[in-house]
Design a protein around this motif. Sequence first.
Motif, PDB file in Angstrom:
ATOM      1  N   TYR A  44      74.238 -50.902 -11.106  1.00 46.53           N
ATOM      2  CA  TYR A  44      74.955 -52.010 -10.970  1.00 46.53           C
ATOM      3  C   TYR A  44      74.429 -53.271 -12.077  1.00 46.53           C
ATOM      4  CZ  TYR A  44      75.109 -57.197  -9.049  1.00 46.53           C
ATOM      5  OH  TYR A  44      75.832 -58.731  -9.221  1.00 46.53           O
ATOM      6  N   GLY A  45      73.033 -52.911 -13.129  1.00 47.16           N
ATOM      7  CA  GLY A  45      72.789 -53.758 -14.870  1.00 47.16           C
ATOM      8  C   GLY A  45      73.951 -52.972 -15.224  1.00 47.16           C
ATOM      9  N   SER A  46      74.700 -52.049 -15.463  1.00 46.62           N
ATOM     10  CA  SER A  46      75.244 -51.948 -15.985  1.00 46.62           C
ATOM     11  C   SER A  46      76.360 -52.447 -15.874  1.00 46.62           C
ATOM     12  CB  SER A  46      74.976 -49.932 -16.337  1.00 46.62           C
ATOM     13  OG  SER A  46      73.443 -49.416 -16.395  1.00 46.62           O
ATOM     14  N   LEU A  47      77.083 -52.369 -15.066  1.00 48.18           N
ATOM     15  CA  LEU A  47      78.145 -52.434 -15.146  1.00 48.18           C
ATOM     16  C   LEU A  47      78.669 -54.423 -14.994  1.00 48.18           C
ATOM     17  CD1 LEU A  47      81.620 -52.316 -14.165  1.00 48.18           C
ATOM     18  CD2 LEU A  47      80.377 -52.237 -11.346  1.00 48.18           C
TER      19      LEU A  47
ATOM     20  N   VAL B 282      79.353 -59.266 -18.773  1.00 47.65           N
ATOM     21  CA  VAL B 282      79.076 -59.864 -19.709  1.00 47.65           C
ATOM     22  C   VAL B 282      79.888 -59.955 -21.272  1.00 47.65           C
ATOM     23  CG1 VAL B 282      77.438 -60.956 -21.476  1.00 47.65           C
ATOM     24  CG2 VAL B 282      76.562 -60.602 -18.347  1.00 47.65           C
ATOM     25  N   ILE B 283      79.819 -58.217 -21.474  1.00 42.85           N
ATOM     26  CA  ILE B 283      80.272 -58.127 -22.566  1.00 42.85           C
ATOM     27  C   ILE B 283      81.141 -58.526 -23.363  1.00 42.85           C
ATOM     28  CG2 ILE B 283      80.399 -56.717 -24.686  1.00 42.85           C
ATOM     29  CD1 ILE B 283      77.836 -55.290 -24.305  1.00 42.85           C
ATOM     30  N   VAL B 284      82.035 -58.468 -22.195  1.00 40.21           N
ATOM     31  CA  VAL B 284      83.639 -58.673 -22.137  1.00 40.21           C
ATOM     32  C   VAL B 284      83.808 -59.737 -22.190  1.00 40.21           C
ATOM     33  CG1 VAL B 284      86.105 -58.164 -21.313  1.00 40.21           C
ATOM     34  CG2 VAL B 284      84.878 -56.341 -21.670  1.00 40.21           C
ATOM     35  N   GLY B 285      83.074 -60.490 -20.748  1.00 43.38           N
ATOM     36  CA  GLY B 285      83.295 -62.312 -21.441  1.00 43.38           C
ATOM     37  C   GLY B 285      83.008 -62.684 -22.499  1.00 43.38           C
ATOM     38  N   ALA B 286      81.705 -62.563 -22.493  1.00 41.93           N
ATOM     39  CA  ALA B 286      81.570 -63.292 -24.010  1.00 41.93           C
ATOM     40  C   ALA B 286      82.563 -62.998 -25.140  1.00 41.93           C
ATOM     41  CB  ALA B 286      80.259 -62.658 -24.595  1.00 41.93           C
ATOM     42  N   GLY B 287      83.114 -61.461 -24.949  1.00 39.98           N
ATOM     43  CA  GLY B 287      84.409 -61.316 -25.647  1.00 39.98           C
ATOM     44  C   GLY B 287      85.795 -62.508 -26.208  1.00 39.98           C
ATOM     45  N   THR B 288      85.393 -62.963 -25.247  1.00 41.06           N
ATOM     46  CA  THR B 288      86.841 -63.573 -24.587  1.00 41.06           C
ATOM     47  C   THR B 288      86.595 -65.592 -25.468  1.00 41.06           C
ATOM     48  OG1 THR B 288      86.127 -64.450 -22.467  1.00 41.06           O
ATOM     49  CG2 THR B 288      87.921 -62.194 -23.095  1.00 41.06           C
TER      50      THR B 288
ATOM     51  N   LEU C 266      69.014 -62.649 -20.272  1.00 42.92           N
ATOM     52  CA  LEU C 266      68.693 -63.398 -18.721  1.00 42.92           C
ATOM     53  C   LEU C 266      69.562 -63.520 -18.207  1.00 42.92           C
ATOM     54  CD1 LEU C 266      68.224 -66.194 -22.354  1.00 42.92           C
ATOM     55  CD2 LEU C 266      66.419 -65.277 -20.893  1.00 42.92           C
ATOM     56  N   THR C 267      70.711 -63.009 -18.414  1.00 47.94           N
ATOM     57  CA  THR C 267      71.706 -62.891 -17.506  1.00 47.94           C
ATOM     58  C   THR C 267      71.139 -61.460 -16.398  1.00 47.94           C
ATOM     59  OG1 THR C 267      74.549 -63.415 -18.759  1.00 47.94           O
ATOM     60  CG2 THR C 267      74.211 -62.117 -16.448  1.00 47.94           C
ATOM     61  N   GLY C 268      70.891 -60.034 -16.853  1.00 47.33           N
ATOM     62  CA  GLY C 268      70.166 -59.534 -16.174  1.00 47.33           C
ATOM     63  C   GLY C 268      69.300 -59.723 -15.504  1.00 47.33           C
ATOM     64  N   GLY C 269      68.200 -60.306 -16.128  1.00 48.38           N
ATOM     65  CA  GLY C 269      67.208 -60.908 -15.229  1.00 48.38           C
ATOM     66  C   GLY C 269      67.179 -61.637 -14.240  1.00 48.38           C
TER      67      GLY C 269
ATOM     68  N   GLU D 250      64.102 -53.983  -7.657  1.00 44.27           N
ATOM     69  CA  GLU D 250      65.043 -54.302  -8.426  1.00 44.27           C
ATOM     70  C   GLU D 250      65.177 -54.315  -9.981  1.00 44.27           C
ATOM     71  OE1 GLU D 250      68.344 -54.340  -6.856  1.00 44.27           O
ATOM     72  OE2 GLU D 250      67.431 -54.192  -4.341  1.00 44.27           O
ATOM     73  N   TRP D 251      63.984 -53.906 -10.374  1.00 46.48           N
ATOM     74  CA  TRP D 251      63.942 -54.000 -11.691  1.00 46.48           C
ATOM     75  C   TRP D 251      64.399 -53.189 -12.506  1.00 46.48           C
ATOM     76  CZ3 TRP D 251      62.345 -57.640 -14.960  1.00 46.48           C
ATOM     77  CH2 TRP D 251      61.816 -56.970 -16.317  1.00 46.48           C
ATOM     78  N   THR D 252      65.703 -51.996 -12.249  1.00 45.39           N
ATOM     79  CA  THR D 252      66.441 -51.778 -13.180  1.00 45.39           C
ATOM     80  C   THR D 252      67.689 -52.331 -13.435  1.00 45.39           C
ATOM     81  OG1 THR D 252      67.398 -50.238 -11.375  1.00 45.39           O
ATOM     82  CG2 THR D 252      65.640 -49.632 -12.824  1.00 45.39           C
ATOM     83  N   ILE D 253      67.787 -53.250 -12.775  1.00 46.00           N
ATOM     84  CA  ILE D 253      68.706 -53.863 -13.129  1.00 46.00           C
ATOM     85  C   ILE D 253      68.752 -54.429 -14.408  1.00 46.00           C
ATOM     86  CG2 ILE D 253      70.027 -56.698 -12.667  1.00 46.00           C
ATOM     87  CD1 ILE D 253      69.637 -55.518  -9.771  1.00 46.00           C
TER      88      ILE D 253
END
Length: 174
Positions: free
Chosen positions: A29-32, A37-43, A58-61, A94-97
């Motif tokens: 889930y965290g990787s997805l 986030v990367i795609v959204g930031a690029g737009t 921060l989004t992961g957190g 849940e830390w692996t997110i």
Amino acid sequence: MSDAGQAAGHPPAPAADRGTHADYTGGVYGSLLAASVIVGAGTLGSFPRVELVLLLLLTGGVFWIAHVHAQLFGERLARHGPDRRAVGRACREEWTIVKAAVPPAVAVAVSPVLGLGVQGTQWFALSVAVTGQVGWSVAASRRAGAGRRLIVLSAAVNLVLGLLILSCKLWLKH
């Protein structure tokens, strides 16, 4: 296991199994999430690298906190108030997110050393996130004792999900 499964005479899964499952699920889930986030930031334009690294972490957190909250105040603990052990277990499970956001963030941070511009940095970080997503799914399948076919299927499904995120980036022309 659900209450229905327990009522049918099936014992609940051991706590260690639930924790391991949650860890790997959080990694997928965290990787997805990181890829999104990367795609959204690029737009939205060219984000400075430091800002993208912080946005990923921060989004992961924030999503980690949301998942911990959902786990603690979900159906299974609604009948019993959470104690310190339950809170600690939920945080660990849940830390692996958050952990899944680290490799793409590192990819962004090291991209200048590799001579990558903003576009190259985003593609590099996105490929790292998708690779992590597939890796977490394989680890989760193996840990669950799945056979080779199911492991390959899990990897394929997660690769397709990652490719969908990549196609969003292409579709958005960034």
